[in-house]
Design a protein around this motif. Structure first.
Motif, PDB file in Angstrom:
ATOM      1  N   TYR A  17       0.837  -1.199   0.000  1.00 46.25           N
ATOM      2  CA  TYR A  17       0.000   0.000   0.000  1.00 46.25           C
ATOM      3  C   TYR A  17       0.878   1.257   0.000  1.00 46.25           C
ATOM      4  O   TYR A  17       0.675   2.168  -0.811  1.00 46.25           O
ATOM      5  N   LEU A  26      -1.536   3.226  -6.751  1.00 43.83           N
ATOM      6  CA  LEU A  26      -2.405   2.555  -5.793  1.00 43.83           C
ATOM      7  C   LEU A  26      -3.632   1.927  -6.449  1.00 43.83           C
ATOM      8  O   LEU A  26      -3.965   0.776  -6.179  1.00 43.83           O
ATOM      9  N   ASP A  27      -4.303   2.671  -7.316  1.00 37.93           N
ATOM     10  CA  ASP A  27      -5.504   2.144  -7.976  1.00 37.93           C
ATOM     11  C   ASP A  27      -5.172   0.930  -8.834  1.00 37.93           C
ATOM     12  O   ASP A  27      -5.912  -0.057  -8.866  1.00 37.93           O
ATOM     13  N   TYR A  30      -4.511  -2.061  -6.605  1.00 38.21           N
ATOM     14  CA  TYR A  30      -5.803  -2.558  -6.100  1.00 38.21           C
ATOM     15  C   TYR A  30      -6.458  -3.454  -7.144  1.00 38.21           C
ATOM     16  O   TYR A  30      -6.900  -4.566  -6.835  1.00 38.21           O
ATOM     17  N   TYR A 103      -7.616  -0.699   1.258  1.00 39.09           N
ATOM     18  CA  TYR A 103      -7.874   0.231   0.159  1.00 39.09           C
ATOM     19  C   TYR A 103      -9.325   0.703   0.192  1.00 39.09           C
ATOM     20  O   TYR A 103      -9.603   1.897   0.094  1.00 39.09           O
ATOM     21  N   GLU A 104     -10.253  -0.237   0.327  1.00 40.90           N
ATOM     22  CA  GLU A 104     -11.670   0.101   0.306  1.00 40.90           C
ATOM     23  C   GLU A 104     -12.065   0.976   1.495  1.00 40.90           C
ATOM     24  O   GLU A 104     -12.865   1.898   1.356  1.00 40.90           O
ATOM     25  N   HIS A 107     -10.665   4.503   0.906  1.00 42.10           N
ATOM     26  CA  HIS A 107     -11.326   5.166  -0.223  1.00 42.10           C
ATOM     27  C   HIS A 107     -12.847   5.234  -0.051  1.00 42.10           C
ATOM     28  O   HIS A 107     -13.553   5.564  -0.992  1.00 42.10           O
TER      29      HIS A 107
END
Length: 182
Positions: A17, A26-27, A30, A103-104, A107
């Motif tokens: 991360y 990052l995206d 993911y 991540y989720e 975000h």
């Protein structure tokens, strides 16, 4: 032993991360991990055997092939190789899941599981997503499960809530009411 595994899972997930965030990738990471998670078996024994059965070169090859076939970023590919080198492939599914949840959460994405008896139409899917987005006030990801046993209706699992409007649930509720009336 469980604490060490938990700690290692967090360390590997945070390492990717942080590295991906620093590189502005990052995206992409993911998405890479979601793709990897979708194809890898969730059986821990598989990874334990793989850790013990393959030499370093074999593990690197397997991880490289997975990364290449899925067009993974350089960061994701290198990260997979590190996990293989450290002989921690047995915890790869947990590491990936930890990264995805991290991540989720950061975000503000809600993952919603929807069970239906038959697939929703495009129109129904769009309407459901609009209503859930409006209700939750966050980005959503809907994961569908088709289960003919529910007969009809929907079961929605979101955050820590369950909304069960399935025909099966309604029939079970009616049955309980009728038994109580006797």
């Amino acid at each position: 032993m469980v604490k060490t595994t938990s700690k290692n899972v967090l360390l590997y997930a945070h390492a990717l991360y942080d590295a991906a965030m620093q590189k502005g990738d990052l995206d992409n990471c993911y998405q890479n991990l979601q793709d990897i998670n979708a194809i890898l078996p969730q059986n821990i024994e598989y990874f334990t055997i793989m850790d013990k059965s393959f030499n370093q070169t074999g593990k690197f090859e397997i991880m490289r092939n997975i990364a290449d076939k899925l067009n993974c970023s350089k960061i994701t590919s290198q990260w997979l190789e590190i996990i293989a080198a450290d002989q921690n492939l047995r915890i790869l599914p947990q590491i990936i899941e930890c990264f995805i949840r991290m991540y989720e959460k950061k975000h503000d994405i809600a993952v919603i599981k929807v069970t239906t008896a038959i697939p929703l139409s495009t129109k129904q899917d769009k309407l459901l997503k609009q209503k859930l987005t409006s209700l939750l006030k966050k980005e959503i990801i809907v994961k569908y499960n088709i289960s003919p046993e529910i007969i009809g209706g929907l079961i929605i699992d979101c955050l820590s809530y369950r909304i069960d409007s399935s025909v099966k649930h309604k029939l079970q509720t009616l049955e309980k009411l009728m038994k109580g009336a006797k």
